[in-house]
Design a protein around this motif. Structure first.
Motif, PDB file in Angstrom:
ATOM      1  N   GLN A  70      -0.322  -2.037  -2.234  1.00 18.27           N
ATOM      2  CA  GLN A  70      -1.112  -1.049  -1.502  1.00 18.27           C
ATOM      3  C   GLN A  70      -0.987   0.325  -2.158  1.00 18.27           C
ATOM      4  O   GLN A  70      -1.981   1.046  -2.323  1.00 18.27           O
ATOM      5  N   THR A  71       0.212   0.679  -2.569  1.00 16.74           N
ATOM      6  CA  THR A  71       0.451   1.977  -3.203  1.00 16.74           C
ATOM      7  C   THR A  71      -0.358   2.133  -4.481  1.00 16.74           C
ATOM      8  O   THR A  71      -1.022   3.157  -4.703  1.00 16.74           O
ATOM      9  N   VAL A  72      -0.334   1.103  -5.322  1.00 19.67           N
ATOM     10  CA  VAL A  72      -1.030   1.186  -6.598  1.00 19.67           C
ATOM     11  C   VAL A  72      -2.544   1.276  -6.396  1.00 19.67           C
ATOM     12  O   VAL A  72      -3.219   2.099  -7.029  1.00 19.67           O
ATOM     13  N   ILE A  73      -3.082   0.449  -5.517  1.00 20.69           N
ATOM     14  CA  ILE A  73      -4.531   0.480  -5.294  1.00 20.69           C
ATOM     15  C   ILE A  73      -4.954   1.820  -4.706  1.00 20.69           C
ATOM     16  O   ILE A  73      -5.955   2.411  -5.127  1.00 20.69           O
ATOM     17  N   ALA A  74      -4.201   2.328  -3.743  1.00 26.02           N
ATOM     18  CA  ALA A  74      -4.538   3.623  -3.140  1.00 26.02           C
ATOM     19  C   ALA A  74      -4.454   4.741  -4.168  1.00 26.02           C
ATOM     20  O   ALA A  74      -5.328   5.620  -4.227  1.00 26.02           O
ATOM     21  N   ASN A  75      -3.408   4.720  -4.987  1.00 22.79           N
ATOM     22  CA  ASN A  75      -3.263   5.766  -6.007  1.00 22.79           C
ATOM     23  C   ASN A  75      -4.415   5.712  -7.012  1.00 22.79           C
ATOM     24  O   ASN A  75      -4.949   6.744  -7.418  1.00 22.79           O
ATOM     25  N   GLY A  76      -4.783   4.492  -7.424  1.00 23.60           N
ATOM     26  CA  GLY A  76      -5.866   4.346  -8.387  1.00 23.60           C
ATOM     27  C   GLY A  76      -7.200   4.796  -7.831  1.00 23.60           C
ATOM     28  O   GLY A  76      -7.968   5.500  -8.498  1.00 23.60           O
ATOM     29  N   LEU A  77      -7.493   4.404  -6.596  1.00 22.58           N
ATOM     30  CA  LEU A  77      -8.740   4.852  -5.966  1.00 22.58           C
ATOM     31  C   LEU A  77      -8.748   6.368  -5.822  1.00 22.58           C
ATOM     32  O   LEU A  77      -9.783   7.021  -5.984  1.00 22.58           O
ATOM     33  N   GLY A  78      -7.579   6.933  -5.534  1.00 23.78           N
ATOM     34  CA  GLY A  78      -7.494   8.391  -5.414  1.00 23.78           C
ATOM     35  C   GLY A  78      -7.854   9.095  -6.707  1.00 23.78           C
ATOM     36  O   GLY A  78      -8.474  10.157  -6.688  1.00 23.78           O
ATOM     37  N   LEU A  79      -7.483   8.506  -7.854  1.00 26.05           N
ATOM     38  CA  LEU A  79      -7.829   9.113  -9.137  1.00 26.05           C
ATOM     39  C   LEU A  79      -9.338   9.092  -9.382  1.00 26.05           C
ATOM     40  O   LEU A  79      -9.851   9.900 -10.161  1.00 26.05           O
ATOM     41  N   LEU A  80     -10.036   8.182  -8.724  1.00 28.44           N
ATOM     42  CA  LEU A  80     -11.487   8.108  -8.862  1.00 28.44           C
ATOM     43  C   LEU A  80     -12.201   8.888  -7.765  1.00 28.44           C
ATOM     44  O   LEU A  80     -13.432   8.930  -7.727  1.00 28.44           O
ATOM     45  N   GLY A  81     -11.434   9.491  -6.864  1.00 29.38           N
ATOM     46  CA  GLY A  81     -12.034  10.226  -5.758  1.00 29.38           C
ATOM     47  C   GLY A  81     -12.665   9.324  -4.725  1.00 29.38           C
ATOM     48  O   GLY A  81     -13.597   9.725  -4.023  1.00 29.38           O
ATOM     49  N   VAL A  82     -12.145   8.093  -4.618  1.00 33.43           N
ATOM     50  CA  VAL A  82     -12.686   7.092  -3.698  1.00 33.43           C
ATOM     51  C   VAL A  82     -11.633   6.802  -2.633  1.00 33.43           C
ATOM     52  O   VAL A  82     -10.439   6.748  -2.921  1.00 33.43           O
ATOM     53  N   SER A  83     -12.075   6.598  -1.389  1.00 28.30           N
ATOM     54  CA  SER A  83     -11.134   6.388  -0.296  1.00 28.30           C
ATOM     55  C   SER A  83     -10.513   4.998  -0.350  1.00 28.30           C
ATOM     56  O   SER A  83     -11.076   4.071  -0.935  1.00 28.30           O
ATOM     57  N   ALA A  84      -9.346   4.863   0.261  1.00 27.75           N
ATOM     58  CA  ALA A  84      -8.652   3.580   0.370  1.00 27.75           C
ATOM     59  C   ALA A  84      -8.633   3.200   1.851  1.00 27.75           C
ATOM     60  O   ALA A  84      -7.696   3.550   2.579  1.00 27.75           O
ATOM     61  N   PRO A  85      -9.647   2.503   2.341  1.00 26.70           N
ATOM     62  CA  PRO A  85      -9.764   2.229   3.781  1.00 26.70           C
ATOM     63  C   PRO A  85      -8.707   1.237   4.268  1.00 26.70           C
ATOM     64  O   PRO A  85      -8.280   0.347   3.528  1.00 26.70           O
ATOM     65  N   GLU A  86      -8.306   1.400   5.512  1.00 26.94           N
ATOM     66  CA  GLU A  86      -7.353   0.472   6.118  1.00 26.94           C
ATOM     67  C   GLU A  86      -8.060  -0.727   6.729  1.00 26.94           C
ATOM     68  O   GLU A  86      -7.444  -1.768   6.946  1.00 26.94           O
ATOM     69  N   ARG A  87      -9.346  -0.573   7.022  1.00 26.07           N
ATOM     70  CA  ARG A  87     -10.132  -1.685   7.569  1.00 26.07           C
ATOM     71  C   ARG A  87     -11.478  -1.726   6.867  1.00 26.07           C
ATOM     72  O   ARG A  87     -12.017  -0.713   6.451  1.00 26.07           O
ATOM     73  N   MET A  88     -12.043  -2.918   6.782  1.00 28.90           N
ATOM     74  CA  MET A  88     -13.363  -3.079   6.164  1.00 28.90           C
ATOM     75  C   MET A  88     -14.269  -3.831   7.140  1.00 28.90           C
ATOM     76  O   MET A  88     -13.795  -4.723   7.848  1.00 28.90           O
TER      77      MET A  88
END
Length: 562
Positions: A544-562
């Motif tokens: 979860q940490t890696v995916i959230a950090n990576g999305l953050g570098l792209l300026g994209v949100s990391a949603p908790e629900r889809m």
């Protein structure tokens, strides 16, 4: 064990072999060694060709050199096995405990995981939108709004001190045409020739009147000046709000007009011309003032002042570059559109003319055009602007996350066609959905774990990395361990699409792990919570940490629900 830790272990073994006299290296042991993940299963966790690289310097057969290195590595902590392959490649298998420990390191680092010091000490200016303050931002600006922002983010993650800069084209005849268009709209007159049209001009005229009642009743000369200033202020604020809503942020909004103001000491046009004359790179011909850029590889010399006394845009460009250097930036990055391809040579020559080495101080990235399709037809017209598709309209129709991710996952120099239906559908075929869903899945798994009394804090305390001993555990840990190297490469090469592609690959590895019953994180039925369950909870947190950090570098949100 991360790739960096393994590299350090190999360096330690090489250093010991040199100290023992078993190996002679004229330049001593290297400070770093490249290790890679093998493409084929069965070739270990990591591979290196360092024996092949150094054997000639050591005056040894590559396999003999590799044998000495392998023996030293097998005696090192965390190494399970080393195999010599082919002419001297080393395939290295890491112990499960040493490999699994990476998951704990990721969780401990949290939002800082992936940050490095590879560009520490560098001050970098990234200029990635240059627009007239005469209308809303449009599709042509959208790709740079994403890529420039993402480049700034990865550079900062690699340790650089980054300034994101917007260059406001607020000098020139277009500003007077802008004012005349607003005045015509306010007075119910036709749009002037070469003026600005569209419903946004009508809206702007109303906003100018509301902000400055009576402004359109001023004498003609005063009215033009006043309307130009107020319209500029309102339109620029709208552009700033547009970009903020698109998750793109600038540290500096730089006015081109300021380069021409009296008393401009940090790279103004007058001082720039004096400096160029002192350096001997300008000359007069045909009543015009030229910069001799052909001395540094440009295809022709460039005019600074026309024969009628008018300054060229290139004069502003040169002054602006010197302004940046005077503000202390070691490196200046320009992101320009496809129609500016000819600027690469002239900007590099310009930097050389003012005494810099452009290879050290300047990068010019050229982006290709983007087409957006809806129902098979290209989007070209705007309801509000008349002739362009605005950034706001795109963000509303496609969504900020889907649009940003779709633009960020391709190199800047590749032409791009995006289909609205494809990039907005909730399907694993859609990369942004696929990656965000992987993040949401980790959140759901943690929530399910919490329902069974499994807390991440307790899991970290009890964490035994050796329990992550399944093949799929190792695949996932190694994928997560690659993240810092991906970020560093994205920063060094100015290619944030590497982060997006990495996230897609890592989400795939995570999903295969999730589908492996031997890697279940939750106990089944009435089974008690075992240490292996807690270890895998830590692995989920790390993912979860890696995916959230990576999305953050792209300026994209990391949603908790889809």
């Amino acid at each position: 064990m991360t790739p960096e830790e393994l590299s350090s272990t190999i360096v330690d073994v090489l250093t010991a072999l040199v100290a023992q006299g078993a190996v002679t290296l004229p330049d001593g042991a290297p400070t770093t060694v490249t290790v890679e993940r093998p493409r084929q299963k069965g070739h270990g966790d990591y591979a290196t060709n360092v024996a092949l690289q150094l054997s000639k310097k050591a005056g040894m057969n590559p396999r003999e050199f590799a044998g000495l290195l392998a023996a030293g590595l097998e005696a090192s902590a965390g190494i399970a096995a080393v195999e010599i392959a082919g002419p001297g490649f080393l395939n290295i298998t890491v112990e499960a405990g040493a490999q699994g420990a990476v998951a704990g390191q990721i969780v401990a680092a949290g939002a800082a995981y992936g940050e490095t010091a590879t560009l520490a000490g560098q001050r970098i200016n990234v200029e990635f939108i240059s627009a007239n303050p005469t209308g809303p931002l449009h599709l042509g600006h959208t790709r740079w709004a994403v890529l420039g922002d993402a480049i700034g983010r990865v550079l900062a993650a690699a340790g650089a001190e980054v300034t994101r800069e917007f260059y406001i084209n607020d000098r020139g005849v277009q500003m007077n045409k802008f004012a005349a268009s607003i005045i015509a709209a306010a007075l119910g007159e036709p749009t002037p020739e070469d003026g600005y049209a569209g419903a946004y001009i009508d809206d702007l005229a109303k906003a100018v009147e509301a902000a400055s009642p009576g402004i359109f009743d001023l004498p003609a000369d005063e009215r033009v000046i006043a309307v130009r200033a107020k319209g500029y202020e309102i339109q620029l604020q709208e552009q700033q709000e547009q970009l903020a809503g698109f998750n793109t942020h600038f540290d500096v909004w730089f006015s081109e007009l300021s380069l021409h103001e009296e008393g401009q000491e940090t790279g103004g046009v007058p001082n720039t011309l004096v400096r160029l004359k002192d350096l001997g790179h300008v000359y007069e011909e045909g009543g015009a003032l030229w910069m001799r850029t052909t001395d540094f590889g440009d295809d022709k010399d460039r005019v600074l002042i026309k024969s009628d006394g008018e300054l060229t845009y290139f004069a502003s460009d040169t002054a602006y570059y010197l302004n940046k250097r005077a503000r202390g930036f070691d490196h200046c990055i320009y992101l320009l559109g496809a129609d500016h391809h000819g600027y690469v040579g002239r900007l590099k020559a310009m930097a050389a003319c003012v005494g810099d080495d452009p290879a050290q101080t300047l990068d010019v990235l050229i982006g290709q055009l983007v087409k957006i399709l809806r129902d098979g037809e290209e989007l070209k017209l705007s309801k509000r602007a008349g002739t362009i598709v605005t950034l706001n309209e795109l963000a509303e129709e496609i969504g900020v996350d889907a649009l940003r991710y779709s633009l960020a996952r391709y190199p800047a120099d590749s032409p791009l066609v995006l289909d609205v239906a494809e990039i907005t559908k909730a399907s694993n075929d859609n990369p942004v959905y696929y990656v965000q869903y992987a993040h949401a899945r980790t959140c759901r798994m943690k929530a399910n774990a919490a329902d069974l009394g499994m807390s991440i804090d307790a899991a970290r305390v009890a964490f035994d990395p050796a329990l992550l001993d399944h093949e799929r555990d190792g695949d996932l840990v190694r994928a997560l361990a690659e993240y810092p190297r991906v970020v560093a490469a994205a920063a060094e090469l100015r290619e944030p699409h590497r982060v997006a592609r990495y996230l897609e690959d890592t989400a795939s590895v995570f999903n295969r792990w999730y589908d492996t019953k031997e890697c279940r994180m939750l106990p089944q039925g009435d089974e008690p919570v075992r240490p292996a369950n807690l270890a895998r909870l830590v692995l989920v947190e790390a993912t979860q940490t890696v995916i959230a950090n990576g999305l953050g570098l792209l300026g994209v949100s990391a949603p908790e629900r889809m």
